[in-house]
Design a protein around this motif. Structure first.
Motif, short mmCIF file in Angstrom:
data_model
loop_
_atom_site.label_atom_id
_atom_site.label_comp_id
_atom_site.label_asym_id
_atom_site.label_seq_id
_atom_site.Cartn_x
_atom_site.Cartn_y
_atom_site.Cartn_z
N GLY A 27 79.57 -45.80 24.92
CA GLY A 27 79.88 -46.44 26.20
C GLY A 27 79.00 -45.85 27.28
N SER A 28 78.93 -46.53 28.39
CA SER A 28 78.07 -46.10 29.49
C SER A 28 78.91 -45.73 30.70
CB SER A 28 77.11 -47.21 29.88
OG SER A 28 76.31 -47.55 28.79
N TYR A 29 78.47 -44.70 31.39
CA TYR A 29 79.14 -44.27 32.61
C TYR A 29 78.69 -45.17 33.75
CZ TYR A 29 80.34 -41.32 36.59
OH TYR A 29 80.84 -40.84 37.76
N SER A 30 79.63 -45.84 34.38
CA SER A 30 79.31 -46.77 35.46
C SER A 30 79.63 -46.21 36.83
CB SER A 30 80.08 -48.08 35.26
OG SER A 30 79.71 -48.67 34.04
N GLY A 31 79.94 -44.96 36.91
CA GLY A 31 80.27 -44.34 38.19
C GLY A 31 81.76 -44.10 38.29
N PRO A 32 82.18 -43.39 39.33
CA PRO A 32 83.61 -43.09 39.49
C PRO A 32 84.39 -44.35 39.88
CG PRO A 32 82.38 -42.32 41.38
CD PRO A 32 81.36 -42.81 40.39
N TRP A 33 85.68 -44.30 39.66
CA TRP A 33 86.52 -45.44 40.02
C TRP A 33 86.53 -45.66 41.52
CZ3 TRP A 33 91.50 -44.80 36.61
CH2 TRP A 33 91.16 -45.02 35.29
N VAL A 34 86.49 -44.55 42.27
CA VAL A 34 86.47 -44.63 43.74
C VAL A 34 85.20 -43.95 44.21
CG1 VAL A 34 87.66 -43.98 45.86
CG2 VAL A 34 89.00 -44.57 43.83
N ASN A 35 84.40 -44.66 44.97
CA ASN A 35 83.17 -44.07 45.49
C ASN A 35 83.49 -42.98 46.50
OD1 ASN A 35 81.54 -45.72 43.97
ND2 ASN A 35 81.35 -47.28 45.55
N SER A 36 82.62 -42.00 46.59
CA SER A 36 82.84 -40.88 47.51
C SER A 36 82.87 -41.34 48.96
CB SER A 36 81.77 -39.81 47.30
OG SER A 36 80.49 -40.34 47.53
N GLU A 37 82.13 -42.37 49.32
CA GLU A 37 82.13 -42.87 50.70
C GLU A 37 83.50 -43.42 51.07
OE1 GLU A 37 79.97 -44.22 48.38
OE2 GLU A 37 78.19 -43.06 48.86
#
Length: 169
Positions: free
Chosen positions: A136-146
């Motif tokens: 599987g691929s990491y698509s980023g966190p569920w909630v963006n840091s911004e």
């Protein structure tokens, strides 16, 4: 005169026999790679490299083909008896799990194309099959840091203003 024709026909038969020779008792050692971070790439890459060993001597330019989930691919020769099959997919379409890579020689490839003309779902027994595991691929966190920083700053501002109004009242 007839003898010359027979010699030519015999020579052509030998050459065709040498080119049509298939791998007997194939043994394969494979290594696979996939892209794991979908945040920085536009396509997920799948690569499998394998070394093919046969009981019989293989011709120097032994062509191999691959089929992965209905996609037709060519196995690139990257060394002596060493081949590579690669393809890409968009991250939204890339699925995790095992991908079956079917390797076919020229004879098997021709059989598959003939069978697919009459039935697009037809299958032919491959020379060998390699399993490529894509975790599987990491698509980023569920909630963006911004977004998280904005929510926290609003929460802190609300708490500060609320406490200020309580102190002044």
């Amino acid at each position: 005169m007839v003898a010359n024709y027979l010699v030519v026909i015999f020579a052509i038969g030998l050459i065709n026999g040498a080119f049509a020779e298939s791998c007997q008792n194939p043994q394969v050692e494979a290594v696979s790679f996939t892209s794991l971070d979908a945040t920085v790439v536009t396509h997920i890459a799948y690569i499998t490299e394998f070394t093919l060993k046969c009981d019989n001597p293989m011709p120097e330019n032994y062509a191999l083909y691959a089929e992965v989930e209905g996609k037709s691919l060519t196995a690139a020769r990257i060394g002596e008896n060493k081949y590579q099959v690669s393809w890409t997919e968009e991250p939204a379409k890339a699925r995790s799990g095992v991908h079956e890579v079917h390797i076919l020689d020229e004879e098997g490839w021709a059989s598959l194309r003939r069978a697919r003309r009459s039935n697009p779902e037809a299958a032919v027994a491959p020379l060998l099959a390699i399993q490529l595991n894509h975790p599987g691929s990491y698509s980023g966190p569920w909630v963006n840091s911004e977004v998280l920083a904005t929510v926290l700053s609003l929460l802190i501002a609300y708490t500060a203003l609320r406490n200020k109004s309580k102190i002044l009242a």
